[in-house]
Design a protein around this motif. Structure first.
Motif, PDB file in Angstrom:
ATOM      1  N   ARG A   8       9.679 -38.890 -42.820  1.00 37.78           N
ATOM      2  CA  ARG A   8      11.097 -38.493 -42.145  1.00 37.78           C
ATOM      3  C   ARG A   8      10.561 -38.772 -40.649  1.00 37.78           C
ATOM      4  N   GLY A   9      11.859 -39.541 -40.190  1.00 48.58           N
ATOM      5  CA  GLY A   9      11.902 -39.833 -38.652  1.00 48.58           C
ATOM      6  C   GLY A   9      11.625 -41.461 -38.459  1.00 48.58           C
ATOM      7  N   ASP A  10      10.958 -42.009 -39.512  1.00 44.95           N
ATOM      8  CA  ASP A  10      10.723 -43.281 -39.280  1.00 44.95           C
ATOM      9  C   ASP A  10      12.005 -44.223 -39.457  1.00 44.95           C
ATOM     10  N   ARG A  11      12.108 -45.491 -38.936  1.00 38.39           N
ATOM     11  CA  ARG A  11      13.172 -46.333 -38.577  1.00 38.39           C
ATOM     12  C   ARG A  11      12.723 -47.706 -38.905  1.00 38.39           C
ATOM     13  N   GLY A  12      13.613 -48.476 -39.287  1.00 40.92           N
ATOM     14  CA  GLY A  12      13.556 -50.005 -39.342  1.00 40.92           C
ATOM     15  C   GLY A  12      13.729 -50.432 -40.706  1.00 40.92           C
ATOM     16  N   GLN A  13      13.244 -51.848 -40.712  1.00 40.45           N
ATOM     17  CA  GLN A  13      13.587 -52.733 -41.885  1.00 40.45           C
ATOM     18  C   GLN A  13      12.644 -52.196 -43.170  1.00 40.45           C
ATOM     19  N   PRO A  14      11.397 -51.588 -42.979  1.00 35.93           N
ATOM     20  CA  PRO A  14      11.016 -50.973 -44.144  1.00 35.93           C
ATOM     21  C   PRO A  14      11.483 -49.818 -44.936  1.00 35.93           C
ATOM     22  N   VAL A  15      12.172 -48.912 -43.928  1.00 34.82           N
ATOM     23  CA  VAL A  15      13.121 -47.881 -44.446  1.00 34.82           C
ATOM     24  C   VAL A  15      14.214 -48.599 -45.216  1.00 34.82           C
ATOM     25  N   GLU A  16      14.933 -49.546 -44.510  1.00 34.27           N
ATOM     26  CA  GLU A  16      16.024 -50.049 -44.994  1.00 34.27           C
ATOM     27  C   GLU A  16      15.787 -50.524 -46.597  1.00 34.27           C
ATOM     28  N   ALA A  17      14.577 -51.087 -46.551  1.00 31.53           N
ATOM     29  CA  ALA A  17      14.274 -51.965 -48.203  1.00 31.53           C
ATOM     30  C   ALA A  17      14.045 -50.669 -49.000  1.00 31.53           C
ATOM     31  N   LEU A  18      13.366 -49.559 -48.443  1.00 31.70           N
ATOM     32  CA  LEU A  18      13.174 -48.348 -49.432  1.00 31.70           C
ATOM     33  C   LEU A  18      14.590 -47.966 -49.824  1.00 31.70           C
ATOM     34  N   GLY A  35      19.773 -46.671 -58.642  1.00 26.87           N
ATOM     35  CA  GLY A  35      20.969 -45.831 -59.013  1.00 26.87           C
ATOM     36  C   GLY A  35      21.250 -44.679 -58.128  1.00 26.87           C
ATOM     37  N   TYR A  36      20.295 -44.192 -57.369  1.00 26.58           N
ATOM     38  CA  TYR A  36      20.403 -43.053 -56.273  1.00 26.58           C
ATOM     39  C   TYR A  36      21.330 -43.181 -55.285  1.00 26.58           C
ATOM     40  N   SER A  37      22.101 -42.236 -54.953  1.00 29.15           N
ATOM     41  CA  SER A  37      23.142 -42.337 -54.196  1.00 29.15           C
ATOM     42  C   SER A  37      22.284 -42.165 -52.670  1.00 29.15           C
ATOM     43  N   VAL A  38      22.021 -43.305 -52.232  1.00 31.35           N
ATOM     44  CA  VAL A  38      21.296 -43.391 -50.930  1.00 31.35           C
ATOM     45  C   VAL A  38      22.163 -44.497 -50.088  1.00 31.35           C
ATOM     46  N   GLU A  39      22.509 -44.038 -48.786  1.00 29.30           N
ATOM     47  CA  GLU A  39      22.958 -44.874 -47.784  1.00 29.30           C
ATOM     48  C   GLU A  39      22.152 -45.767 -47.180  1.00 29.30           C
ATOM     49  N   ILE A  40      22.191 -47.169 -46.987  1.00 30.91           N
ATOM     50  CA  ILE A  40      21.321 -47.888 -46.154  1.00 30.91           C
ATOM     51  C   ILE A  40      21.507 -48.038 -44.650  1.00 30.91           C
ATOM     52  N   THR A  41      20.823 -46.880 -44.152  1.00 33.00           N
ATOM     53  CA  THR A  41      20.774 -46.905 -42.666  1.00 33.00           C
ATOM     54  C   THR A  41      19.751 -47.498 -41.905  1.00 33.00           C
ATOM     55  N   GLY A  42      18.616 -47.262 -42.303  1.00 34.07           N
ATOM     56  CA  GLY A  42      17.616 -47.752 -41.613  1.00 34.07           C
ATOM     57  C   GLY A  42      16.512 -46.530 -41.064  1.00 34.07           C
ATOM     58  N   LEU A  43      17.151 -45.313 -41.201  1.00 32.79           N
ATOM     59  CA  LEU A  43      16.595 -44.000 -40.837  1.00 32.79           C
ATOM     60  C   LEU A  43      16.142 -43.330 -41.945  1.00 32.79           C
ATOM     61  N   PHE A  44      14.917 -42.809 -41.823  1.00 33.91           N
ATOM     62  CA  PHE A  44      14.185 -42.047 -42.821  1.00 33.91           C
ATOM     63  C   PHE A  44      14.683 -40.392 -42.505  1.00 33.91           C
ATOM     64  N   ASP A  45      15.768 -40.170 -43.235  1.00 34.26           N
ATOM     65  CA  ASP A  45      16.362 -38.684 -42.514  1.00 34.26           C
ATOM     66  C   ASP A  45      16.212 -37.924 -43.824  1.00 34.26           C
ATOM     67  N   GLU A  46      16.670 -36.601 -43.671  1.00 30.52           N
ATOM     68  CA  GLU A  46      16.583 -35.600 -44.899  1.00 30.52           C
ATOM     69  C   GLU A  46      17.079 -35.948 -46.141  1.00 30.52           C
ATOM     70  N   ASP A  47      18.133 -36.770 -46.236  1.00 32.12           N
ATOM     71  CA  ASP A  47      18.676 -37.261 -47.306  1.00 32.12           C
ATOM     72  C   ASP A  47      17.790 -38.268 -48.048  1.00 32.12           C
ATOM     73  N   LEU A  48      17.108 -39.265 -47.294  1.00 26.82           N
ATOM     74  CA  LEU A  48      16.199 -39.950 -48.184  1.00 26.82           C
ATOM     75  C   LEU A  48      15.137 -39.256 -48.410  1.00 26.82           C
ATOM     76  N   GLU A  49      14.536 -38.694 -47.929  1.00 25.09           N
ATOM     77  CA  GLU A  49      13.348 -37.604 -48.206  1.00 25.09           C
ATOM     78  C   GLU A  49      13.413 -36.930 -49.413  1.00 25.09           C
ATOM     79  N   THR A  50      14.830 -36.420 -49.675  1.00 24.67           N
ATOM     80  CA  THR A  50      15.289 -35.567 -50.678  1.00 24.67           C
ATOM     81  C   THR A  50      15.370 -36.554 -52.139  1.00 24.67           C
ATOM     82  N   ASN A  51      15.871 -37.799 -51.998  1.00 28.56           N
ATOM     83  CA  ASN A  51      15.918 -38.719 -52.937  1.00 28.56           C
ATOM     84  C   ASN A  51      14.467 -39.224 -53.355  1.00 28.56           C
TER      85      ASN A  51
END
Length: 255
Positions: free
Chosen positions: A182-192, A200-216
Protein backbone atom coordinates in the motif's frame (compact mmCIF):
# COMPACT_ATOMS: atom_id res chain seq x y z
CA UNK A 1 -41.75 -23.82 -5.90
CA UNK A 2 -41.44 -26.14 -2.90
CA UNK A 3 -38.67 -28.73 -2.79
CA UNK A 4 -40.05 -32.23 -2.42
CA UNK A 5 -37.11 -34.24 -3.76
CA UNK A 6 -33.41 -33.33 -3.60
CA UNK A 7 -31.72 -32.66 -6.92
CA UNK A 8 -28.40 -33.94 -5.59
CA UNK A 9 -28.62 -37.62 -4.69
CA UNK A 10 -28.22 -38.21 -0.97
CA UNK A 11 -29.09 -34.68 0.11
CA UNK A 12 -31.78 -34.01 2.67
CA UNK A 13 -34.41 -31.33 2.16
CA UNK A 14 -34.72 -28.26 4.37
CA UNK A 15 -36.52 -25.59 2.32
CA UNK A 16 -35.67 -21.93 2.68
CA UNK A 17 -38.20 -19.28 1.65
CA UNK A 18 -35.38 -16.90 0.72
CA UNK A 19 -35.10 -17.09 -3.06
CA UNK A 20 -36.45 -15.62 -6.27
CA UNK A 21 -36.28 -16.01 -10.02
CA UNK A 22 -32.97 -15.96 -11.85
CA UNK A 23 -32.41 -13.00 -14.17
CA UNK A 24 -30.55 -13.47 -17.44
CA UNK A 25 -30.23 -17.22 -17.78
CA UNK A 26 -29.05 -20.29 -15.91
CA UNK A 27 -26.23 -20.57 -13.39
CA UNK A 28 -22.67 -20.49 -14.74
CA UNK A 29 -20.76 -19.98 -11.47
CA UNK A 30 -20.23 -21.93 -8.26
CA UNK A 31 -19.58 -19.90 -5.09
CA UNK A 32 -18.34 -21.50 -1.86
CA UNK A 33 -18.89 -20.02 1.60
CA UNK A 34 -18.35 -20.90 5.21
CA UNK A 35 -21.21 -20.24 7.61
CA UNK A 36 -19.23 -18.12 10.07
CA UNK A 37 -21.38 -19.26 13.01
CA UNK A 38 -20.41 -21.37 16.03
CA UNK A 39 -23.17 -23.91 15.46
CA UNK A 40 -24.08 -25.58 12.17
CA UNK A 41 -27.66 -26.03 13.41
CA UNK A 42 -27.93 -22.32 14.19
CA UNK A 43 -26.53 -21.50 10.75
CA UNK A 44 -29.06 -23.60 8.88
CA UNK A 45 -31.88 -22.19 11.01
CA UNK A 46 -30.75 -18.69 10.02
CA UNK A 47 -30.51 -19.57 6.33
CA UNK A 48 -34.04 -20.95 6.44
CA UNK A 49 -35.57 -18.09 8.42
CA UNK A 50 -37.54 -15.47 6.45
CA UNK A 51 -36.13 -12.87 8.85
CA UNK A 52 -32.57 -13.40 7.62
CA UNK A 53 -33.15 -12.75 3.91
CA UNK A 54 -30.16 -15.00 3.15
CA UNK A 55 -29.96 -18.54 1.81
CA UNK A 56 -27.92 -20.91 -0.32
CA UNK A 57 -28.73 -23.81 -2.57
CA UNK A 58 -26.83 -26.35 -0.47
CA UNK A 59 -25.45 -26.70 3.06
CA UNK A 60 -22.75 -29.20 4.10
CA UNK A 61 -22.39 -30.21 7.75
CA UNK A 62 -19.06 -31.11 9.37
CA UNK A 63 -19.92 -34.82 9.18
CA UNK A 64 -20.64 -34.64 5.46
CA UNK A 65 -24.43 -34.53 5.59
CA UNK A 66 -25.73 -32.37 2.76
CA UNK A 67 -28.96 -30.37 2.77
CA UNK A 68 -30.67 -28.65 -0.16
CA UNK A 69 -32.50 -25.45 0.73
CA UNK A 70 -33.28 -23.79 -2.62
CA UNK A 71 -34.02 -25.30 -6.07
CA UNK A 72 -30.99 -24.98 -8.33
CA UNK A 73 -32.89 -23.11 -11.03
CA UNK A 74 -33.88 -20.41 -8.53
CA UNK A 75 -31.91 -17.40 -7.32
CA UNK A 76 -30.67 -18.04 -3.78
CA UNK A 77 -29.53 -15.04 -1.72
CA UNK A 78 -25.94 -15.88 -0.85
CA UNK A 79 -23.53 -13.65 -2.80
CA UNK A 80 -24.74 -10.20 -1.73
CA UNK A 81 -23.05 -7.14 -3.21
CA UNK A 82 -20.38 -8.73 -5.41
CA UNK A 83 -18.63 -8.63 -8.77
CA UNK A 84 -16.68 -10.92 -11.06
CA UNK A 85 -15.42 -10.26 -14.58
CA UNK A 86 -17.45 -7.07 -14.61
CA UNK A 87 -20.69 -8.89 -13.82
CA UNK A 88 -22.75 -7.96 -10.78
CA UNK A 89 -26.04 -9.72 -9.82
CA UNK A 90 -24.05 -12.87 -9.11
CA UNK A 91 -26.94 -14.46 -7.24
CA UNK A 92 -28.62 -14.82 -10.62
CA UNK A 93 -25.53 -16.48 -12.12
CA UNK A 94 -24.45 -18.87 -9.39
CA UNK A 95 -25.03 -21.94 -7.29
CA UNK A 96 -24.20 -21.21 -3.64
CA UNK A 97 -22.83 -23.78 -1.18
CA UNK A 98 -22.56 -23.04 2.54
CA UNK A 99 -19.99 -25.11 4.44
CA UNK A 100 -20.41 -25.34 8.21
CA UNK A 101 -17.37 -23.73 9.86
CA UNK A 102 -17.15 -20.93 12.47
CA UNK A 103 -14.60 -19.14 10.31
CA UNK A 104 -12.30 -16.29 11.23
CA UNK A 105 -14.72 -14.80 13.75
CA UNK A 106 -14.53 -18.11 15.64
CA UNK A 107 -11.56 -20.40 16.17
CA UNK A 108 -11.51 -21.24 12.42
CA UNK A 109 -10.92 -25.00 12.68
CA UNK A 110 -9.71 -27.14 9.80
CA UNK A 111 -12.43 -28.49 7.53
CA UNK A 112 -12.97 -32.18 8.46
CA UNK A 113 -12.09 -34.78 5.79
CA UNK A 114 -15.67 -36.13 5.67
CA UNK A 115 -16.97 -32.63 5.04
CA UNK A 116 -14.48 -31.99 2.24
CA UNK A 117 -15.31 -35.34 0.62
CA UNK A 118 -18.97 -34.32 0.58
CA UNK A 119 -18.17 -30.82 -0.75
CA UNK A 120 -16.03 -32.31 -3.54
CA UNK A 121 -18.80 -34.70 -4.57
CA UNK A 122 -21.40 -31.93 -4.53
CA UNK A 123 -19.16 -29.59 -6.54
CA UNK A 124 -18.45 -32.31 -9.12
CA UNK A 125 -22.18 -32.73 -9.57
CA UNK A 126 -22.82 -28.97 -9.87
CA UNK A 127 -20.08 -28.18 -12.39
CA UNK A 128 -21.10 -31.12 -14.58
CA UNK A 129 -24.83 -30.35 -14.49
CA UNK A 130 -24.44 -26.62 -15.08
CA UNK A 131 -21.34 -26.75 -17.35
CA UNK A 132 -19.39 -24.44 -15.01
CA UNK A 133 -15.86 -23.77 -16.25
CA UNK A 134 -12.98 -24.15 -13.75
CA UNK A 135 -12.24 -20.43 -13.37
CA UNK A 136 -15.86 -19.79 -12.35
CA UNK A 137 -15.57 -21.92 -9.19
CA UNK A 138 -14.92 -19.19 -6.64
CA UNK A 139 -14.71 -18.18 -3.02
CA UNK A 140 -17.12 -15.67 -1.55
CA UNK A 141 -14.01 -13.62 -0.79
CA UNK A 142 -13.08 -13.57 -4.49
CA UNK A 143 -16.32 -11.90 -5.50
CA UNK A 144 -16.77 -9.68 -2.41
CA UNK A 145 -13.25 -9.07 -1.06
CA UNK A 146 -14.17 -5.86 0.75
CA UNK A 147 -16.72 -7.69 2.90
CA UNK A 148 -15.89 -11.38 3.05
CA UNK A 149 -13.06 -13.78 3.93
CA UNK A 150 -14.79 -17.11 3.37
CA UNK A 151 -14.23 -19.95 2.96
CA UNK A 152 -10.72 -18.76 3.83
CA UNK A 153 -7.13 -19.87 3.51
CA UNK A 154 -7.73 -23.22 5.25
CA UNK A 155 -10.15 -24.39 2.58
CA UNK A 156 -8.39 -27.07 0.46
CA UNK A 157 -8.90 -25.77 -3.08
CA UNK A 158 -6.20 -28.20 -4.24
CA UNK A 159 -8.44 -31.13 -3.21
CA UNK A 160 -11.21 -29.80 -5.45
CA UNK A 161 -8.79 -29.30 -8.33
CA UNK A 162 -7.44 -32.82 -7.97
CA UNK A 163 -11.04 -34.03 -8.26
CA UNK A 164 -11.60 -32.06 -11.48
CA UNK A 165 -13.25 -28.99 -9.93
CA UNK A 166 -12.00 -25.41 -10.12
CA UNK A 167 -8.80 -23.75 -11.27
CA UNK A 168 -5.48 -24.08 -9.45
CA UNK A 169 -1.72 -23.94 -9.94
CA UNK A 170 0.97 -24.89 -7.46
CA UNK A 171 1.72 -21.64 -5.61
CA UNK A 172 5.22 -20.22 -5.77
CA UNK A 173 7.00 -20.46 -2.43
CA UNK A 174 6.57 -17.42 -0.21
CA UNK A 175 10.09 -16.07 0.31
CA UNK A 176 11.73 -12.65 0.38
CA UNK A 177 12.55 -10.38 -2.52
CA UNK A 178 10.88 -7.33 -4.02
CA UNK A 179 7.29 -6.58 -3.22
CA UNK A 180 4.51 -4.06 -3.78
CA UNK A 181 2.39 -2.76 -0.94
CA UNK A 182 0.00 0.00 0.00
CA UNK A 183 1.21 3.45 -1.03
CA UNK A 184 3.29 2.28 -4.00
CA UNK A 185 2.65 3.85 -7.41
CA UNK A 186 3.63 3.31 -10.99
CA UNK A 187 3.75 0.83 -13.84
CA UNK A 188 4.39 -2.28 -11.70
CA UNK A 189 1.24 -1.52 -9.73
CA UNK A 190 -0.70 -0.99 -12.97
CA UNK A 191 0.55 -4.36 -14.22
CA UNK A 192 -0.59 -6.07 -11.02
CA UNK A 193 -4.00 -4.43 -11.23
CA UNK A 194 -4.35 -5.43 -14.87
CA UNK A 195 -3.50 -9.07 -14.12
CA UNK A 196 -5.99 -9.29 -11.27
CA UNK A 197 -8.68 -7.67 -13.42
CA UNK A 198 -7.86 -10.04 -16.29
CA UNK A 199 -8.51 -12.99 -14.03
CA UNK A 200 -11.82 -11.55 -12.84
CA UNK A 201 -11.26 -9.51 -9.70
CA UNK A 202 -13.02 -6.14 -9.50
CA UNK A 203 -9.91 -3.96 -9.66
CA UNK A 204 -9.62 -0.50 -11.19
CA UNK A 205 -6.34 0.18 -13.01
CA UNK A 206 -5.06 3.37 -11.40
CA UNK A 207 -1.37 2.74 -10.78
CA UNK A 208 -1.89 3.33 -7.04
CA UNK A 209 -1.60 0.49 -4.52
CA UNK A 210 -4.50 1.57 -2.32
CA UNK A 211 -6.67 -0.15 0.25
CA UNK A 212 -8.91 -1.63 -2.46
CA UNK A 213 -5.97 -3.28 -4.22
CA UNK A 214 -4.60 -4.58 -0.92
CA UNK A 215 -7.96 -6.17 -0.18
CA UNK A 216 -8.09 -7.86 -3.59
CA UNK A 217 -4.51 -9.12 -3.22
CA UNK A 218 -5.47 -10.60 0.14
CA UNK A 219 -8.50 -12.33 -1.44
CA UNK A 220 -6.28 -13.74 -4.18
CA UNK A 221 -3.84 -15.05 -1.58
CA UNK A 222 -6.60 -16.71 0.45
CA UNK A 223 -7.61 -18.73 -2.60
CA UNK A 224 -4.41 -19.27 -4.56
CA UNK A 225 -1.38 -18.56 -2.29
CA UNK A 226 -2.63 -19.31 1.22
CA UNK A 227 0.76 -19.73 2.92
CA UNK A 228 0.78 -16.02 3.81
CA UNK A 229 -2.30 -13.79 3.60
CA UNK A 230 -1.12 -10.23 4.16
CA UNK A 231 -2.19 -8.17 1.13
CA UNK A 232 1.43 -7.59 0.13
CA UNK A 233 2.17 -8.46 -3.50
CA UNK A 234 5.48 -10.24 -3.04
CA UNK A 235 7.32 -12.22 -5.70
CA UNK A 236 5.46 -15.41 -4.75
CA UNK A 237 2.04 -13.78 -5.11
CA UNK A 238 2.86 -12.21 -8.49
CA UNK A 239 4.46 -15.40 -9.83
CA UNK A 240 1.42 -17.44 -8.77
CA UNK A 241 -0.90 -14.97 -10.49
CA UNK A 242 1.22 -15.18 -13.67
CA UNK A 243 1.04 -18.97 -13.61
CA UNK A 244 -2.69 -18.93 -13.01
CA UNK A 245 -3.35 -16.61 -15.95
CA UNK A 246 -1.15 -18.77 -18.19
CA UNK A 247 -3.07 -21.87 -17.15
CA UNK A 248 -6.63 -20.63 -17.80
CA UNK A 249 -8.41 -23.52 -19.52
CA UNK A 250 -9.33 -23.03 -23.16
CA UNK A 251 -12.78 -21.72 -23.86
CA UNK A 252 -14.10 -18.44 -22.45
CA UNK A 253 -16.59 -18.42 -19.59
CA UNK A 254 -20.18 -18.02 -20.62
CA UNK A 255 -21.04 -14.34 -20.68
Amino acid sequence: MTLTQPEFAGAQIRPSPNFGERIGGPADMLVLHYTGMDSADDAIEWLCSPRSEVSAHYFVFEDGRTVQMVPEDKRAWHAGASSWQGQRDLNSRSIGIEIANPGHQGDYPDFPPKQIEAVVELCQYCVKKWAIVPQRVLAHSDIAPQRKEDPGEKFPWRSLFDAGVGHWVEPSTATGGRFLHRGDRGQPVEALQAMLAMYGYSVEITGLFDEDLETNVRAFQRHFRPARVDGVADVSTIETLHKLLSAIPEGPPKG
